[in-house]
Each structure stands twice: as structure tokens, then as C-alpha cells.
Design a protein around this motif. Structure first.
Motif, mmCIF file in Angstrom:
data_model
loop_
_atom_site.group_PDB
_atom_site.id
_atom_site.type_symbol
_atom_site.label_atom_id
_atom_site.label_comp_id
_atom_site.label_asym_id
_atom_site.label_seq_id
_atom_site.Cartn_x
_atom_site.Cartn_y
_atom_site.Cartn_z
ATOM 1 N N ASP A 95 2.710 -1.011 -9.408
ATOM 2 C CA ASP A 95 3.018 -0.701 -8.017
ATOM 3 C C ASP A 95 3.256 0.796 -7.880
ATOM 4 O OD1 ASP A 95 3.164 -3.581 -7.540
ATOM 5 O OD2 ASP A 95 5.108 -3.483 -8.557
ATOM 6 N N LEU A 96 3.352 1.294 -6.653
ATOM 7 C CA LEU A 96 3.553 2.706 -6.380
ATOM 8 C C LEU A 96 4.826 2.924 -5.563
ATOM 9 C CD1 LEU A 96 -0.083 3.765 -5.360
ATOM 10 C CD2 LEU A 96 0.962 3.811 -7.633
ATOM 11 N N VAL A 97 5.475 4.048 -5.812
ATOM 12 C CA VAL A 97 6.662 4.449 -5.049
ATOM 13 C C VAL A 97 6.516 5.920 -4.692
ATOM 14 C CG1 VAL A 97 9.174 4.639 -4.996
ATOM 15 C CG2 VAL A 97 8.101 2.842 -6.355
ATOM 16 N N THR A 98 6.775 6.262 -3.427
ATOM 17 C CA THR A 98 6.776 7.662 -3.013
ATOM 18 C C THR A 98 8.061 7.988 -2.260
ATOM 19 O OG1 THR A 98 5.712 7.273 -0.854
ATOM 20 C CG2 THR A 98 4.263 7.645 -2.741
ATOM 21 N N PRO A 99 8.699 9.137 -2.561
ATOM 22 C CA PRO A 99 9.769 9.640 -1.702
ATOM 23 C C PRO A 99 9.153 10.495 -0.594
ATOM 24 C CG PRO A 99 9.633 10.980 -3.670
ATOM 25 C CD PRO A 99 8.535 9.949 -3.775
ATOM 26 N N ASN A 100 9.536 10.217 0.646
ATOM 27 C CA ASN A 100 8.869 10.822 1.792
ATOM 28 C C ASN A 100 9.805 11.794 2.502
ATOM 29 O OD1 ASN A 100 6.657 8.960 1.325
ATOM 30 N ND2 ASN A 100 8.001 7.399 2.199
ATOM 31 N N TYR A 101 9.526 13.081 2.333
ATOM 32 C CA TYR A 101 10.420 14.135 2.811
ATOM 33 C C TYR A 101 10.626 14.068 4.323
ATOM 34 C CZ TYR A 101 12.297 18.863 3.388
ATOM 35 O OH TYR A 101 13.094 19.937 3.700
ATOM 36 N N ALA A 102 9.551 13.942 5.077
ATOM 37 C CA ALA A 102 9.640 14.069 6.532
ATOM 38 C C ALA A 102 10.224 12.836 7.209
ATOM 39 C CB ALA A 102 8.269 14.381 7.128
ATOM 40 N N SER A 103 10.117 11.658 6.589
ATOM 41 C CA SER A 103 10.642 10.441 7.215
ATOM 42 C C SER A 103 11.927 9.946 6.578
ATOM 43 C CB SER A 103 9.596 9.326 7.178
ATOM 44 O OG SER A 103 9.186 9.047 5.851
ATOM 45 N N SER A 104 12.410 10.631 5.521
ATOM 46 C CA SER A 104 13.654 10.249 4.838
ATOM 47 C C SER A 104 13.632 8.787 4.410
ATOM 48 C CB SER A 104 14.869 10.551 5.723
ATOM 49 O OG SER A 104 14.966 11.945 5.964
ATOM 50 N N THR A 105 12.553 8.437 3.723
ATOM 51 C CA THR A 105 12.357 7.077 3.213
ATOM 52 C C THR A 105 11.721 7.141 1.831
ATOM 53 O OG1 THR A 105 10.143 6.903 4.209
ATOM 54 C CG2 THR A 105 12.012 6.089 5.525
ATOM 55 N N VAL A 106 11.757 5.988 1.148
ATOM 56 C CA VAL A 106 10.826 5.751 0.056
ATOM 57 C C VAL A 106 9.883 4.649 0.499
ATOM 58 C CG1 VAL A 106 12.214 6.537 -1.899
ATOM 59 C CG2 VAL A 106 12.478 4.201 -1.063
ATOM 60 N N SER A 107 8.605 4.812 0.126
ATOM 61 C CA SER A 107 7.601 3.794 0.416
ATOM 62 C C SER A 107 7.262 3.049 -0.869
ATOM 63 C CB SER A 107 6.328 4.414 0.982
ATOM 64 O OG SER A 107 6.549 4.979 2.253
ATOM 65 N N VAL A 108 7.255 1.731 -0.789
ATOM 66 C CA VAL A 108 6.847 0.874 -1.901
ATOM 67 C C VAL A 108 5.519 0.225 -1.537
ATOM 68 C CG1 VAL A 108 7.387 -1.220 -3.190
ATOM 69 C CG2 VAL A 108 9.192 0.445 -2.689
ATOM 70 N N LEU A 109 4.523 0.386 -2.409
ATOM 71 C CA LEU A 109 3.210 -0.229 -2.220
ATOM 72 C C LEU A 109 2.958 -1.151 -3.409
ATOM 73 C CD1 LEU A 109 3.105 2.908 -1.086
ATOM 74 C CD2 LEU A 109 0.707 2.341 -0.680
ATOM 75 N N LEU A 110 2.987 -2.442 -3.159
ATOM 76 C CA LEU A 110 2.804 -3.405 -4.238
ATOM 77 C C LEU A 110 1.325 -3.519 -4.599
ATOM 78 C CD1 LEU A 110 5.332 -6.194 -3.173
ATOM 79 C CD2 LEU A 110 5.666 -4.282 -4.773
ATOM 80 N N GLY A 111 1.066 -3.516 -5.910
ATOM 81 C CA GLY A 111 -0.306 -3.517 -6.392
ATOM 82 C C GLY A 111 -0.912 -4.897 -6.467
ATOM 83 N N ASN A 112 -2.228 -4.952 -6.260
ATOM 84 C CA ASN A 112 -2.974 -6.206 -6.365
ATOM 85 C C ASN A 112 -3.592 -6.389 -7.744
ATOM 86 O OD1 ASN A 112 -2.553 -6.893 -3.582
ATOM 87 N ND2 ASN A 112 -4.094 -5.346 -3.044
ATOM 88 N N GLY A 113 -3.448 -5.379 -8.599
ATOM 89 C CA GLY A 113 -3.963 -5.474 -9.962
ATOM 90 C C GLY A 113 -5.398 -5.037 -10.116
ATOM 91 N N ASP A 114 -6.060 -4.670 -9.011
ATOM 92 C CA ASP A 114 -7.458 -4.251 -9.053
ATOM 93 C C ASP A 114 -7.643 -2.820 -8.576
ATOM 94 O OD1 ASP A 114 -6.873 -4.591 -6.391
ATOM 95 O OD2 ASP A 114 -8.504 -6.008 -5.970
ATOM 96 N N GLY A 115 -6.529 -2.066 -8.504
ATOM 97 C CA GLY A 115 -6.598 -0.694 -8.021
ATOM 98 C C GLY A 115 -6.378 -0.554 -6.540
ATOM 99 N N THR A 116 -6.147 -1.677 -5.863
ATOM 100 C CA THR A 116 -5.801 -1.634 -4.438
ATOM 101 C C THR A 116 -4.326 -2.008 -4.271
ATOM 102 O OG1 THR A 116 -6.392 -3.946 -3.984
ATOM 103 C CG2 THR A 116 -8.150 -2.291 -3.807
ATOM 104 N N PHE A 117 -3.805 -1.687 -3.092
ATOM 105 C CA PHE A 117 -2.382 -1.869 -2.851
ATOM 106 C C PHE A 117 -2.151 -2.417 -1.448
ATOM 107 C CE2 PHE A 117 -2.873 1.144 -6.186
ATOM 108 C CZ PHE A 117 -1.859 0.831 -7.070
ATOM 109 N N GLY A 118 -1.099 -3.203 -1.324
ATOM 110 C CA GLY A 118 -0.725 -3.736 -0.034
ATOM 111 C C GLY A 118 -0.125 -2.656 0.854
ATOM 112 N N ALA A 119 0.128 -3.035 2.110
ATOM 113 C CA ALA A 119 0.725 -2.097 3.056
ATOM 114 C C ALA A 119 2.110 -1.683 2.578
ATOM 115 C CB ALA A 119 0.801 -2.731 4.443
ATOM 116 N N LYS A 120 2.468 -0.469 2.882
ATOM 117 C CA LYS A 120 3.758 0.083 2.463
ATOM 118 C C LYS A 120 4.920 -0.669 3.096
ATOM 119 C CE LYS A 120 4.099 3.539 6.181
ATOM 120 N NZ LYS A 120 5.398 3.244 6.772
ATOM 121 N N THR A 121 6.034 -0.687 2.360
ATOM 122 C CA THR A 121 7.334 -1.083 2.897
ATOM 123 C C THR A 121 8.270 0.088 2.688
ATOM 124 O OG1 THR A 121 6.945 -3.396 2.299
ATOM 125 C CG2 THR A 121 9.213 -2.756 2.798
#
Length: 425
Positions: free
Chosen positions: A155-181
Motif C-alpha cells: 500500500d502507499l502513504v503520503t503526507p500532504n502538506y497543503a491539506s494537512s492530511t495523510v492519504s492511504v491508498l490500498l494496493g490491489n497487488g497488480d500495481g494499481t491502487f484504490g481511491a485514497k482515504t
């Protein structure tokens, strides 16, 4: 009664190395730099074997040209000419991982300008396919790859400076990712560290929040979701955070590089996802990042800060004895008054010391004029090793002690140790 002799190390000893043209470094030595061309304004770099030849390669995220540059290694410390691959606009971070379970390394960039991550799947020969973009929160500053929901897929995690959030993108295992939370953090997070902060077994997050001067801890639920943030104060302008057991008590601690206060803040962990008040240690000017590693072969994790403004690295050697120090079967050779924790104290603190043998201990708190304001303990300590005395923040009358600088004095037999303690409520 056996006499205890005095020695009083601090928790961390600081050594600043100025890497200029006239600097002479002890072993190991480094050759003169060799420069290799990249895309425009490289912002971060990662190392990995990108073409399965057993030789390390380089990849840079190039902010102004919106590309990554791949430089294949020759195995002797030299590299071939760059090959560029297009990313989203304004990449500021690049990481390497196997995102589609084919055994070939792939790339992910955090694209600040377009608020996306770009995934470039590897062909196994050092080349990469066209990017696929996935939306994040606004202004991602970095990206991390980790399995957050225990499904074996990255999965992927990003800290987002401008929105003061972290985004979590869960992986599908094939190099694609679901919508951010998105999950709220303190103001303007720049970096994220991932680790098990509460002994729960699930990955937790810690972000360094530049504007609010905090780290935000988000405890994981094990399914890729996280609880509400808890903020802990750092120095001013934290820009990087790292996780490690700095005092060897089996509980993860946090270290944050605070750029505008020119410090590294160490926050001891309580083992439940909460952290004691920070202790600040001076660095060079403008620390940009902090890393944890064992630098002097003593088995204790040390800190290194990269200082943007002063063009130095600051090495902070760990002198802590907690958890790794002598035991009753192997007592310390001398009496040692350790640093109180936390310091500054925001209401409570623990006075810590090491005894080489049983002896009578008297501990008290004095103001700077020498007036005793609180008697802490007086009596026999029957075992050698580490001891602690809890102080509740009050004077002998029971009133809360006013803000200021005080002196902790501990007498152990005929030995005396004195340390400063700052009260800041």
C-alpha cells in the motif's frame, strides 16, 4: 558503606561535522565527488538494483523536469548516463518497491504540484513503463510503501502538506491502487514514518508537521484505517521524523528534526502509542532530515541530522544507559546521575541515577540561588544498578513549582551529582 565515585554523562553527545574543502576526516575516507547528470532540480534519490545484474543503481525525482532519472551502475561506483521517465508534475520523492508481485522493482513518486502519486512499473532491465497516476491529498511531500492491512499487497502513504492530511491508498497487488482515504494530521505534514508504536502489531503512522510544531501519531486498526491523531510537541518547524528504540527499553521512540529551532527533538515512547515530553538537542543550522543508526559499534542507536542551512551533518552519539546498562549482576563501576526525564518538565519528571553498590541516597531540588525547594528522597538503596525517583512538580509546601531552571542534586554515599532541570508548564 561502599563509596560511589562520580561520573555524569549526558543522554546524547553531539558532534557536528563540517564537510568543507579543508575538512580532514578520520577513517572511513571518501574520494572526491563524481557528478552525474540528472533531470532538472533533483529533489530526492533512491538506491536499488533496477536491472537484476547485482549492481546498485540510482534513481532521482526531478522536480522541475517532472521526470525520474535512472542511472544504471557499473558495479565499481560509477554510473552510466541517465535515462528519463515521465512522472506527474513536480515530483519531490521517489521510492522503489515491487508493487505488482512480478519480482521486478517498480517506482513511485510523490508529485507535489498535481497532488498525485505516479506509479511506474519496472520491466526488470532498468526501464519502466508509462506512469499511472493516483490522486492523493493536496501537496504530497513524500511517499512510503508498506502493507497496512496485512493482505500481502503493498500500500502507499503520503503526507500532504497543503491539506494537512495523510492519504492511504490500498494496493490491489497488480500495481494499481484504490481511491485514497485521508486522515487528519497536524498542520502542514512533510514526512511520515511507519512503525508499531503501541505493541498492537499493526502499523502506525507518525507525521512531522512543520507549521504546528508537532508530530501526529495515528494508531492503525490493521485494516488500512487509522484512529484520530494525537499530537505531541516538538521543536519549531519539524520537517522529518524517525522511529527507533533510542533508550533500549523495548518501546519505540520518536526523533524529529526541527528546522527553525535547529534541534532534534527526542520523544520517549510509553509503549502504548503515547510519548513523553520532548527533550531537544542542538544540531547545525536548519536540520532538514534525521536518521537513526548505530554509528560507533556500542550497540546503541545514534542520530544524524542533515543541516540544510549550515551545510553540515550533526552526529549525536547515544550515551543512554537505560535498558542497555549494567544490571545488578554486572553493576556500574561508578555512580552516575543521569538526565531527568522529561526535561523540560511540564509537571512531573523522573530523576534517574546508577549505583555501583548499595548506599545511602539523598536527593533534593534547589533553585539557582541554592535554596532547597523540594526534598525528593533520603534513605538506603539496597541494590546496585539503575534507580528512579518520581517528582510530582511540587515544592515542599505542596504548591506547583514555578517555571524556571532548577538543580537536581543526588548524594550517593560520599559522591554528589548535580544536573539542571527546566520546569516549563
Amino acid at each position: 558503606m561502599k563509596q560511589c565515585s562520580l561520573a555524569a554523562p549526558v543522554l546524547l553527545t553531539i558532534l557536528t561535522l563540517t564537510l568543507g574543502p579543508t575538512t580532514v576526516l578520520a577513517d572511513p575516507l571518501f574520494a572526491d565527488k563524481a557528478d552525474y547528470g540528472t533531470g532538472t532540480n533533483p529533489y530526492s534519490v533512491a538506491i536499488g538494483d533496477l536491472n537484476a545484474d547485482g549492481k546498485p543503481d540510482l534513481v532521482t525525482a526531478n522536480y522541475a523536469s517532472s521526470k525520474v532519472s535512472v542511472l544504471l551502475g557499473n558495479g565499481d561506483g560509477t554510473f552510466g548516463a541517465k535515462t528519463d521517465f515521465v512522472t506527474g508534475s513536480g515530483p519531490v520523492s521517489v521510492v522503489i518497491g515491487n508493487l505488482d508481485a512480478d519480482g521486478k522493482p517498480d517506482l513511485v513518486t510523490a508529485d507535489y504540484t498535481t497532488s498525485k502519486v505516479s506509479v511506474l512499473l519496472g520491466n526488470g532491465d532498468g526501464t519502466f513503463g508509462a506512469k499511472t497516476d493516483f490522486a492523493t491529498g493536496s501537496g504530497p511531500e513524500s511517499v512510503a510503501i508498506v502493507d497496512l492491512n496485512a493482505d500481502g499487497k503493498p500500500d502507499l502513504v503520503t503526507p500532504n502538506y497543503a491539506s494537512s492530511t495523510v492519504s492511504v491508498l490500498l494496493g490491489n497487488g497488480d500495481g494499481t491502487f484504490g481511491a485514497k482515504t485521508d486522515f487528519a494530521t497536524g498542520t502542514n505534514p512533510i514526512s511520515v514514518a511507519i512503525g508499531n508504536l503501541n505493541a498492537g502489531g499493526e502499523p502506525d503512522l507518525a507525521t512531522a508537521n512543520y507549521t504546528s510544531g508537532t508530530v501526529s501519531v495515528l494508531l492503525g486498526n490493521g485494516d488500512g484505517s487509522f484512529g484520530a491523531k494525537t499530537d505531541f510537541a516538538t521543536g519549531s518547524g519539524p520537517i522529518s521524523v524517525a522511529i527507533g528504540d533510542l533508550d533500549a527499553d523495548g518501546k519505540p521512540d520518536l526523533a524529529a528534526a526541527s528546522r527553525t529551532s535547529n534541534t532534534v527533538s527526542v520523544l520517549p515512547g510509553n509503549g502504548d502509542g503515547s510519548f513523553a515530553a520532548k527533550t531537544d538537542f542542538a544540531t547545525g543550522t536548519g536540520p532538514q532530515s534525521v536518521a537513526i543508526g548505530e554509528l560507533n559499534a556500542d550497540g546503541k542507536p545514534d542520530l544524524v541530522a542533515a543541516n540544510y542551512t549550515s551545510s553540515t551533518v550533526s552526529v549525536l552519539l547515544n550515551m543512554s544507559t537505560t535498558g542497555v546498562g549494567p544490571t545488578p549482576s554486572d553493576p556500574p563501576r561508578t555512580f552516575q546521575l543521569l538526565a531527568s526525564r522529561p526535561n523540560p518538565s511540564h509537571g512531573t519528571s523522573e530523576v534517574r541515577f546508577l549505583l555501583p553498590s548499595a548506599c545511602t541516597v539523598d536527593a533534593a531540588l534547589f533553585d539557582l540561588s541554592g535554596r532547597k525547594v523540594r526534598s525528593l528522597v533520603s534513605g538506603e538503596r539496597s541494590t546496585p544498578g539503575e534507580h528512579g525517583i518520581r517528582w510530582d512538580g511540587r515544592d515542599d509546601s505542596g504548591a506547583p513549582l514555578r517555571d524556571g531552571v532548577y538543580l537536581v542534586q543526588v548524594r550517593a554515599g560520599r559522591d554528589v551529582g548535580v544536573r539542571k532541570l527546566v520546569v516549563l508548564r
